[in-house]
Design a protein around this motif. Structure first.
Motif, PDB file in Angstrom:
ATOM      1  N   ILE A   1      -3.645  10.343 -14.199  1.00 28.04           N
ATOM      2  CA  ILE A   1      -2.940  10.610 -12.858  1.00 28.04           C
ATOM      3  C   ILE A   1      -2.627   9.252 -12.237  1.00 28.04           C
ATOM      4  O   ILE A   1      -1.415   9.077 -11.594  1.00 28.04           O
ATOM      5  CB  ILE A   1      -3.542  11.520 -11.895  1.00 28.04           C
ATOM      6  N   ASP A   2      -3.317   8.293 -12.192  1.00 27.89           N
ATOM      7  CA  ASP A   2      -3.282   6.821 -11.462  1.00 27.89           C
ATOM      8  C   ASP A   2      -2.271   6.298 -12.435  1.00 27.89           C
ATOM      9  O   ASP A   2      -1.118   5.525 -11.847  1.00 27.89           O
ATOM     10  CB  ASP A   2      -4.563   6.261 -11.434  1.00 27.89           C
ATOM     11  N   GLY A   3      -2.277   6.022 -13.872  1.00 26.49           N
ATOM     12  CA  GLY A   3      -1.548   5.508 -14.545  1.00 26.49           C
ATOM     13  C   GLY A   3      -0.053   6.242 -14.362  1.00 26.49           C
ATOM     14  O   GLY A   3       1.186   5.764 -14.399  1.00 26.49           O
TER      15      GLY A   3
ATOM     16  N   ARG B   1       0.855  -1.298  -0.162  1.00 31.89           N
ATOM     17  CA  ARG B   1      -0.033  -0.027   0.028  1.00 31.89           C
ATOM     18  C   ARG B   1       0.782   1.404  -0.133  1.00 31.89           C
ATOM     19  O   ARG B   1       0.435   2.204  -0.710  1.00 31.89           O
ATOM     20  CB  ARG B   1      -0.965  -0.035   1.283  1.00 31.89           C
ATOM     21  N   ALA B   2       2.128   1.038   0.583  1.00 30.97           N
ATOM     22  CA  ALA B   2       2.921   2.221   0.986  1.00 30.97           C
ATOM     23  C   ALA B   2       3.390   2.842  -0.682  1.00 30.97           C
ATOM     24  O   ALA B   2       4.088   4.017  -0.665  1.00 30.97           O
ATOM     25  CB  ALA B   2       4.087   2.117   1.720  1.00 30.97           C
ATOM     26  N   THR B   3       3.479   1.807  -1.502  1.00 32.64           N
ATOM     27  CA  THR B   3       4.223   2.314  -2.654  1.00 32.64           C
ATOM     28  C   THR B   3       2.938   3.000  -3.702  1.00 32.64           C
ATOM     29  O   THR B   3       3.518   3.794  -4.778  1.00 32.64           O
ATOM     30  CB  THR B   3       4.625   1.026  -3.475  1.00 32.64           C
ATOM     31  N   ARG B   4       1.948   3.306  -3.286  1.00 33.41           N
ATOM     32  CA  ARG B   4       0.873   3.957  -4.061  1.00 33.41           C
ATOM     33  C   ARG B   4       0.270   4.985  -3.540  1.00 33.41           C
ATOM     34  O   ARG B   4       0.198   5.408  -2.387  1.00 33.41           O
ATOM     35  CB  ARG B   4      -0.470   2.936  -4.311  1.00 33.41           C
ATOM     36  N   TYR B   5      -0.119   6.010  -4.477  1.00 33.64           N
ATOM     37  CA  TYR B   5      -0.859   7.154  -3.994  1.00 33.64           C
ATOM     38  C   TYR B   5      -2.123   6.855  -3.860  1.00 33.64           C
ATOM     39  O   TYR B   5      -2.764   6.189  -4.801  1.00 33.64           O
ATOM     40  CB  TYR B   5      -0.615   8.554  -4.886  1.00 33.64           C
TER      41      TYR B   5
ATOM     42  N   SER C   1       8.993   6.616 -14.005  1.00 35.13           N
ATOM     43  CA  SER C   1       8.692   6.783 -12.897  1.00 35.13           C
ATOM     44  C   SER C   1       8.688   8.317 -12.191  1.00 35.13           C
ATOM     45  O   SER C   1       9.616   9.040 -12.489  1.00 35.13           O
ATOM     46  CB  SER C   1       9.406   5.969 -11.889  1.00 35.13           C
ATOM     47  N   VAL C   2       7.700   8.696 -11.520  1.00 35.41           N
ATOM     48  CA  VAL C   2       7.702   9.885 -10.976  1.00 35.41           C
ATOM     49  C   VAL C   2       8.832  10.086  -9.770  1.00 35.41           C
ATOM     50  O   VAL C   2       9.108  11.350  -9.261  1.00 35.41           O
ATOM     51  CB  VAL C   2       6.523  10.424 -10.469  1.00 35.41           C
ATOM     52  N   PHE C   3       9.335   9.249  -9.494  1.00 40.63           N
ATOM     53  CA  PHE C   3      10.669   9.447  -8.677  1.00 40.63           C
ATOM     54  C   PHE C   3      11.966   9.028  -9.323  1.00 40.63           C
ATOM     55  O   PHE C   3      12.775   8.496  -8.971  1.00 40.63           O
ATOM     56  CB  PHE C   3      10.424   8.292  -7.399  1.00 40.63           C
ATOM     57  N   GLY C   4      12.114   9.684 -10.658  1.00 40.79           N
ATOM     58  CA  GLY C   4      13.311   9.651 -11.493  1.00 40.79           C
ATOM     59  C   GLY C   4      13.001  10.662 -12.437  1.00 40.79           C
ATOM     60  O   GLY C   4      12.540  11.863 -12.290  1.00 40.79           O
TER      61      GLY C   4
ATOM     62  N   HIS D   1       1.268   3.550 -11.684  1.00 42.60           N
ATOM     63  CA  HIS D   1       1.596   2.296 -12.631  1.00 42.60           C
ATOM     64  C   HIS D   1       2.271   2.885 -14.085  1.00 42.60           C
ATOM     65  O   HIS D   1       1.907   2.630 -14.997  1.00 42.60           O
ATOM     66  CB  HIS D   1       0.182   1.740 -13.115  1.00 42.60           C
ATOM     67  N   PRO D   2       3.519   3.381 -13.759  1.00 42.63           N
ATOM     68  CA  PRO D   2       4.380   3.932 -14.910  1.00 42.63           C
ATOM     69  C   PRO D   2       4.883   2.578 -15.855  1.00 42.63           C
ATOM     70  O   PRO D   2       4.795   1.526 -15.245  1.00 42.63           O
ATOM     71  CB  PRO D   2       5.732   4.536 -14.322  1.00 42.63           C
ATOM     72  N   HIS D   3       4.787   2.820 -16.961  1.00 40.08           N
ATOM     73  CA  HIS D   3       5.184   1.816 -17.904  1.00 40.08           C
ATOM     74  C   HIS D   3       6.330   1.104 -17.787  1.00 40.08           C
ATOM     75  O   HIS D   3       6.798   0.051 -18.003  1.00 40.08           O
ATOM     76  CB  HIS D   3       4.676   2.206 -19.442  1.00 40.08           C
ATOM     77  N   LYS D   4       7.366   2.097 -17.615  1.00 41.25           N
ATOM     78  CA  LYS D   4       8.731   1.673 -17.559  1.00 41.25           C
ATOM     79  C   LYS D   4       9.588   2.350 -16.533  1.00 41.25           C
ATOM     80  O   LYS D   4       9.260   3.573 -16.022  1.00 41.25           O
ATOM     81  CB  LYS D   4       9.428   1.828 -18.911  1.00 41.25           C
TER      82      LYS D   4
END
Length: 716
Positions: free
Chosen positions: A637-639, A470-474, A650-653, A643-646
Motif C-alpha cells: 500500500i505504501d509503494g 509531507r503533504a504529498t504522502r499518505y 499514480s493513484v491520482f491518474g 511511491h509509484p514506479h512511473k
C-alpha cells in the motif's frame, strides 16, 4: 466530480478508457482528391454509354469453386467470432468474473461490520488485521501477535450503556481564563428548547478493522468510542414518530438498548424549525467572543483571546433532492458546529441556480421563490444564490492562453470553475476568517465540532519545514510509526532526492504574478530552521487528500491552465483531489485577485493549492482515518500510494482504481456501501435487519469521513 468514469456503481464493468478527440474533418472547399475522382467517373459515365451495363467476367469452374470455398470460410470465421462474443457476453451477464485488480486478490476485511454486542473497552480492542488464523498461518512469528476473538454475547443488549459525547472545552477553567464565556444558544426564540446532545458507546467492537491511512491520536480525536445510528441521529428525529416532530425512520431497525438515550434526552419537535434565525440569535448572544471592543483594545494585557469565525458552506444546486437522511446530517452540522459552539460556525447553502434565464438578481420575489422551490423549509434562511451567468459578469473573459481544456467546457462552467463562487462568496461575506468548502455527498459518523476543531488545531501546530513534502504522502501509522518518525522519514527522502525542498514562495519564470505577502518570506534558511517556523500559524489551506504535483502524474486535468505565457514553461502546480477543504480569507482573497486582475485560472482541484504554493502560504493535508476493504500488505500500500514506479501508476491518474476499495476518494465504491450498512441497509446480499438481529447487532463505527455517498437507505 467524475474523471475517468470509474463509477463505484460500475466497478464490475472494469475501467473505462478515455474518449480521445476525433481528427478534424475537412470544411469549405476540400483539397482532397476524392471529389475530383468522383467527378471524373461521373463525366466518364456520360462519355461512355457502355459504362452503365453490368459486366459479367468470364470465370473458370475452378475459380468459382475457390471463391465459394473462400466465402464459406469467411462466413464461418465471422459466425464463430459472433457466437463466441455472444457466449462471452451471456456468461458475463450470468456472473462471469471480470479480470480483478491486483488489490482485489488481497483478503477482504469484515471487522467493519461487527456490532454493538461485541463492544469492548479500547484497551482490550485488537484490530482485525492483528488477528491471526493459526490454522492457515505457518509463520512462527505469528505466535507473538495478539489474538482475541470477538466476545460471545448471547444477550441481545449491548454490554455497555451509551454516554453523552461532549467535545466542547467551554466549561473548563483553562478555557475561561483566556476566552470569553460562551452564552448558551437555544432552538427557539423563547430560549426554552435546548439543543440536543448526541451519544456514543465508550468502547469499540472487538476486532473492528483499523484504518490504514491517518490517525485519531495524531489529530486529537477520541479513539476509544464508536457511534451507532440511534445515538448519532436519534436526537435529530431518526427514532421517533412524525407526530412527535421526528422522522420515524427506525421502525424496522434492530434497536436493542436504543431506548436508553431517552432517559436523559428530550425529543425535539423539528416541524417548525428555522435554523437561519437560530444561528443569527446565537451569534448575537456571543459576538463579544469574536470582536474586540474599545475597552479591550486599550487594555490589551487583560483582553481575552478572540475566536475565529468559520463559514461552513454546503455546495448545492437547483433540483437537488433532500432525503430524510440528508435532513439528519444537516441538522447535525448546524447544531454541533454552530449552536453548540456559541456561533463559531455559520452554516450556509451556496445554491447554484443552473438555469441562467432566471433573473435572481433583479427580483427579491424571484430570489426567495427560487430558495423555497429548492430547499427544505427549515433551511430557507441560510441560502445564497449564484449562477454561471453571474460569474461571467464578475470574472469577465478573456482567460487567454489555455494550455489544454480536457473537459471541453467553457471556463465559467461549474465543472471547470467551482472556485469562482467560493471566491465571490468570501468577498461578499468577508466577516469570516475561514471558509469550509463542503460537498453534499460527504457523510461523517462522528461529532462535527470535534472533527473540524481538532483538524484546525492540528494544522496550526504544523511547522512549515517539510510541509509541502509531507503533504504529498499518505500517513500509514502501522508502517511509519509516530508522526515524528514520519516527519524525519520525509526529510531523509527529500535530502536523498534530486529536488530541493520548498522553502517560501517558489521562484519560476513568468510574465506576470501578484507579489506574495511579505510575511511568508522564511526568517532563516531551511537548514537553520529546527521545525520552528509556522508552528502556531493558522493554515491557509487544509485538504483531505494529499497535495501532489500534477506534472509528475498523468492526471487528466493537469494542463487546464490559463492566463500564463505559453512561450514559457508551464508554472509549477499543486493539486488535491476532491475540492473539500478549509480555506483562509487570505487565500481566497489572493485567488480572487489572481483571477480578475491577472486572468489566471486552473482546474478547481488545482487552483487553491497552486495559489497557496505560489504565494508561500501555509497548506497541509490532514491525515484523517481512511479504511480499506481489502487487507493490503503495508509495503504494497505504501509503494502503490506513496511511491509509484512511473506516472501512469499514480493513484491520482490511471491508477485511481486503487482507491475504489477505500472509504474516502472521489470514486471510492466501498464508502457508500459501508455507510448504508451502518444505517441498517442490506448491501450486496449482506447485512440488514435480520443479519443484525441474528448476529452482533447494529454497526458501531469510529469517527469516519465518507465520500462519496450518492444515495442512502436504511433498514427495510
Amino acid at each position: 466530480m467524475p474523471r475517468f468514469h470509474l463509477s463505484p456503481l460500475n466497478i464490475g464493468e472494469g475501467p473505462r478508457r478515455f474518449l480521445y478527440d476525433k481528427l478534424p474533418s475537412h470544411s469549405g472547399e476540400s483539397q482532397s482528391p476524392l471529389p475530383q475522382t468522383t467527378q471524373f467517373f461521373k463525366s466518364w459515365k456520360q462519355r461512355n454509354p457502355w459504362s452503365n451495363r453490368i459486366q459479367r467476367p468470364r470465370m473458370s469452374f475452378a475459380r468459382v469453386v475457390t471463391l465459394v470455398i473462400a466465402a464459406f470460410l469467411l462466413f464461418a470465421m465471422l459466425g464463430t467470432g459472433i457466437y463466441k462474443r455472444h457466449i462471452r457476453l451471456s456468461h458475463r451477464g450470468k456472473g462471469e468474473e471480470r479480470k480483478l485488480y491486483h488489490w482485489e486478490h488481497y483478503d477482504k476485511l469484515h471487522g467493519f461490520f461487527n456490532g454493538i454486542r461485541d463492544l469492548v473497552a479500547y484497551r482490550d480492542w485488537v484490530p482485525e488485521q492483528n488477528v491471526i488464523d493459526m490454522s492457515s498461518s505457518p509463520n512462527p512469528e505469528d505466535n507473538i501477535k495478539p489474538k482475541k476473538p470477538a466476545p460471545l454475547n448471547d444477550k441481545k443488549e449491548p454490554p455497555m450503556d451509551p454516554i453523552v459525547f461532549n467535545p466542547y472545552p467551554y466549561a473548563s477553567e483553562e478555557y475561561l481564563k483566556h476566552h470569553d464565556k460562551v452564552e448558551t444558544c437555544y432552538l427557539d426564540e423563547d430560549n426554552k428548547i435546548e439543543t440536543p446532545d448526541i451519544y456514543a458507546y465508550p468502547g469499540i467492537p472487538q476486532n473492528m478493522t483499523a484504518p490504514f491511512f491517518g490517525s485519531y491520536e495524531e489529530l486529537g480525536l477520541r479513539e476509544d468510542v464508536c457511534f451507532e445510528r440511534f445515538g448519532r441521529f436519534g436526537p435529530y428525529g431518526y427514532s421517533y414518530s412524525r407526530e412527535e416532530g421526528g422522522l420515524g425512520m427506525s421502525a424496522k431497525s434492530e434497536a436493542a438498548g436504543s431506548e436508553k438515550i431517552w432517559s436523559t434526552e428530550k425529543k425535539v419537535d423539528w416541524r417548525h424549525m428555522d435554523w437561519g434565525k437560530a444561528q443569527k440569535r446565537c451569534y448575537e448572544k456571543n459576538k463579544v467572543r469574536f470582536h474586540k471592543n474599545e475597552t479591550e483594545t486599550k487594555d490589551s494585557e487583560n483582553a481575552k483571546k478572540k475566536v475565529p469565525r468559520h463559514a461552513y458552506i454546503l455546495r448545492t444546486w437547483t433540483g437537488y433532492k433532500y432525503s430524510d437522511y440528508q435532513l439528519l446530517t444537516i441538522r447535525a452540522m448546524i447544531n454541533e458546529l454552530s449552536l453548540k459552539s456559541g456561533g463559531e460556525y455559520d452554516v450556509h447553502f451556496l445554491l447554484h441556480v443552473k438555469d441562467d434565464s432566471i433573473p435572481i438578481w433583479s427580483s427579491e420575489e424571484i430570489y426567495q421563490k427560487t430558495i423555497r422551490d429548492n430547499l427544505p423549509e427549515e433551511f430557507w434562511g441560510m441560502a445564497t444564490l449564484w449562477s454561471e451567468q453571474q460569474m461571467k459578469m464578475y470574472y469577465p473573459e478573456p482567460f487567454p492562453n489555455n494550455v489544454y481544456n480536457h473537459a471541453k467546457a467553457p471556463v465559467h462552467s461549474v465543472y471547470r470553475s467551482a472556485h469562482f463562487a467560493m471566491q465571490w462568496f468570501a468577498q461578499v461575506h468577508n466577516e469570516y476568517d475561514f471558509y469550509w468548502n463542503w460537498e453534499m455527498d460527504l457523510r461523517f459518523s462522528g461529532h462535527y465540532y470535534e472533527f473540524h476543531n481538532s483538524i484546525g488545531e492540528w494544522a496550526k501546530k504544523q511547522p512549515r519545514k517539510g510541509m509541502w513534502e509531507r503533504a504529498t504522502r499518505y500517513y500509514i501509522p502501522s508502517l511509519h510509526g509516530s508522526w515524528h518518525n514520519f516527519t524525519e522519514m520525509i526529510e531523509e527522502e527529500t535530502f536523498n532526492s534530486d529536488e530541493k525542498p520548498v522553502w517560501g514562495p517558489p521562484k519560476f519564470e513568468h510574465s506576470g504574478m501578484l507579489d506574495p505577502p511579505k510575511e511568508v518570506e522564511p526568517p532563516q534558511s531551511y537548514l537553520q530552521d529546527n521545525y520552528d517556523w509556522g508552528v502556531g500559524e493558522e493554515a491557509d489551506l487544509i485538504t483531505f487528500n494529499p497535495i501532489f504535483d500534477p506534472a509528475k502524474t498523468n492526471w487528466v486535468f493537469r494542463d487546464d491552465v490559463s492566463g500564463y505565457d505559453l512561450d514559457l514553461p508551464e508554472p509549477p502546480r499543486r493539486c488535491a483531489i476532491i475540492t473539500v477543504s478549509r480555506l483562509s480569507r487570505r487565500l481566497l482573497d489572493i485567488m480572487h485577485r489572481e483571477t480578475y486582475i491577472m486572468k489566471h485560472h486552473m482546474f478547481p482541484e488545482m487552483w487553491p493549492p497552486t495559489v497557496a504554493f505560489h504565494h508561500g502560504l501555509k497548506a497541509v493535508y490532514a491525515p484523517h482515518p481512511v479504511y480499506f476493504q481489502n487487507n493490503w500488505p503495508l509495503e504494497a500500500i505504501d509503494g502503490t500510494f506513496n511511491h509509484p514506479h512511473k506516472p501512469t501508476d499514480s493513484v491520482f491518474g490511471w491508477g485511481e482504481h486503487n482507491q475504489l476499495g477505500n472509504s474516502f476518494y472521489y470514486n471510492a465504491a466501498f464508502s457508500a456501501q459501508w455507510w448504508r450498512r451502518w444505517l441498517g441497509s442490506r448491501e450486496n446480499d449482506e447485512g440488514g435487519t435480520e443479519h443484525e438481529l441474528n448476529g452482533s447487532g447494529r454497526l458501531c463505527i469510529r469517527p469516519t469521513l465518507f465520500h462519496p455517498v450518492k444515495y442512502e437507505k436504511g433498514a427495510e
